[in-house]
Design a protein around this motif. Structure first.
Motif, short mmCIF file in Angstrom:
data_model
loop_
_atom_site.label_atom_id
_atom_site.label_comp_id
_atom_site.label_asym_id
_atom_site.label_seq_id
_atom_site.Cartn_x
_atom_site.Cartn_y
_atom_site.Cartn_z
N UNK A 43 57.33 34.49 39.33
CA UNK A 43 56.45 33.36 39.65
C UNK A 43 55.29 33.31 38.66
N UNK A 44 54.67 34.45 38.40
CA UNK A 44 53.54 34.49 37.46
C UNK A 44 53.98 34.09 36.06
N UNK A 45 55.14 34.59 35.64
CA UNK A 45 55.65 34.25 34.31
C UNK A 45 55.82 32.74 34.18
N UNK A 46 56.31 32.09 35.21
CA UNK A 46 56.47 30.64 35.16
C UNK A 46 55.14 29.92 35.05
N UNK A 47 54.13 30.38 35.80
CA UNK A 47 52.79 29.78 35.72
C UNK A 47 52.18 29.98 34.33
N UNK A 48 52.33 31.19 33.80
CA UNK A 48 51.78 31.49 32.48
C UNK A 48 52.51 30.71 31.39
N UNK A 49 53.84 30.62 31.52
CA UNK A 49 54.63 29.86 30.55
C UNK A 49 54.16 28.40 30.49
N UNK A 50 53.97 27.80 31.68
CA UNK A 50 53.53 26.41 31.74
C UNK A 50 52.14 26.25 31.13
N UNK A 51 51.24 27.18 31.43
CA UNK A 51 49.87 27.10 30.90
C UNK A 51 49.87 27.24 29.38
N UNK A 52 50.65 28.16 28.84
CA UNK A 52 50.72 28.35 27.39
C UNK A 52 51.34 27.12 26.73
N UNK A 53 52.38 26.55 27.34
CA UNK A 53 53.01 25.34 26.79
C UNK A 53 52.00 24.20 26.69
N UNK A 54 51.23 23.99 27.78
CA UNK A 54 50.23 22.91 27.78
C UNK A 54 49.10 23.20 26.79
N UNK A 55 48.63 24.45 26.74
CA UNK A 55 47.56 24.82 25.81
C UNK A 55 48.02 24.65 24.36
N UNK A 56 49.25 25.05 24.07
CA UNK A 56 49.79 24.90 22.72
C UNK A 56 49.91 23.42 22.36
N UNK A 57 50.30 22.61 23.31
CA UNK A 57 50.46 21.17 23.08
C UNK A 57 49.18 20.47 22.69
N UNK A 58 48.04 20.97 23.14
CA UNK A 58 46.76 20.34 22.78
C UNK A 58 46.01 21.13 21.70
N UNK A 59 46.67 22.15 21.12
CA UNK A 59 46.07 22.87 20.01
C UNK A 59 45.16 24.03 20.38
N UNK A 60 45.11 24.41 21.66
CA UNK A 60 44.27 25.54 22.05
C UNK A 60 44.84 26.87 21.57
N UNK A 61 46.15 26.96 21.50
CA UNK A 61 46.82 28.21 21.12
C UNK A 61 47.73 27.94 19.92
N UNK A 62 47.14 27.74 18.73
CA UNK A 62 47.94 27.32 17.58
C UNK A 62 49.02 28.30 17.15
N UNK A 63 48.81 29.59 17.33
CA UNK A 63 49.81 30.56 16.88
C UNK A 63 50.64 31.12 18.02
N UNK A 64 50.50 30.54 19.20
CA UNK A 64 51.20 31.09 20.36
C UNK A 64 51.86 29.96 21.14
#
Length: 194
Positions: A43-64
């Motif tokens: 469950x946590x992995x899914x929440x973290x995956x979604x958060x990283x996907x959204x953050x990467x999409x707006x440029x918050x996590x450029x290398x991740x």
């Protein structure tokens, strides 16, 4: 060094089991082997995956991105697994910290105080309760849980700081997150020698 994901849960919450207690509760909380509330790593992995996907999409996590960290479909993968690759981080289940667990092992009668019952019903178009819609659900009280994040492959430099940015996008955990349960604040903590 160990990286710990701290989950400060601010409201009633429930990681569901899909099971009930006939005649008493329509939904039960997930519990660990000691009977304590927990959130599965999946469950946590899914929440973290979604958060990283959204953050990467707006440029918050450029290398991740979520595939690098947690694995999944990858058109570049050449592993014989139909375009999938494993991630470099394993997410363990979130449990009560060891100090609290020790107190509860010595005083098992206190475990019941970690749970409560939430009642709900569906309201029909005429403003009255729908017949047969009354539900009794077990919920856990607000608390802090911990989950280990373990490297299982080569992790990108600076992944912790980029993941911390993405954590701000996770507002709730568990079942019925959009209905007010499981409001939380997630943070990372490094423990042990580097």
């Amino acid at each position: 060094m160990t990286v710990i994901l701290n989950l400060r849960i601010l409201s009633y919450w429930r990681a569901g089991t899909g099971r009930n207690r006939p005649g008493a509760l329509d939904a039960l909380c997930q519990r660990d082997h000691d009977g304590l509330p927990m959130i599965p790593g999946k469950h946590l992995k899914g929440l973290l995956r979604d958060a990283v996907r959204r953050a990467h999409g707006v440029g918050w996590t450029p290398s991740l991105d979520e595939t690098t960290l947690f694995g999944g479909l990858d058109a570049q993968a050449d592993d014989g697994l139909n375009g999938t690759r494993g991630g470099c981080i394993r997410v363990d289940s979130a449990l009560l910290p060891d100090a609290e667990r020790a107190v509860l092992r010595e005083n098992p009668d206190l475990i019941a105080l970690l749970f409560d019952t939430r009642r709900s019903t569906a309201i029909g178009p005429n403003g009255t309760a729908e017949p047969g819609s009354l539900r009794f659900e077990e919920v856990a009280v607000p608390m802090t849980l911990e989950a280990r994040l373990c490297a299982v492959g080569a992790v990108p430099d600076g992944w912790e700081s980029e993941l911390e940015k993405a954590l701000t996008l996770v507002r709730a955990v568990g079942a019925q997150r959009t209905r007010g349960l499981g409001r939380c604040i997630l943070t990372l903590e490094k423990r042990g020698a580097a």
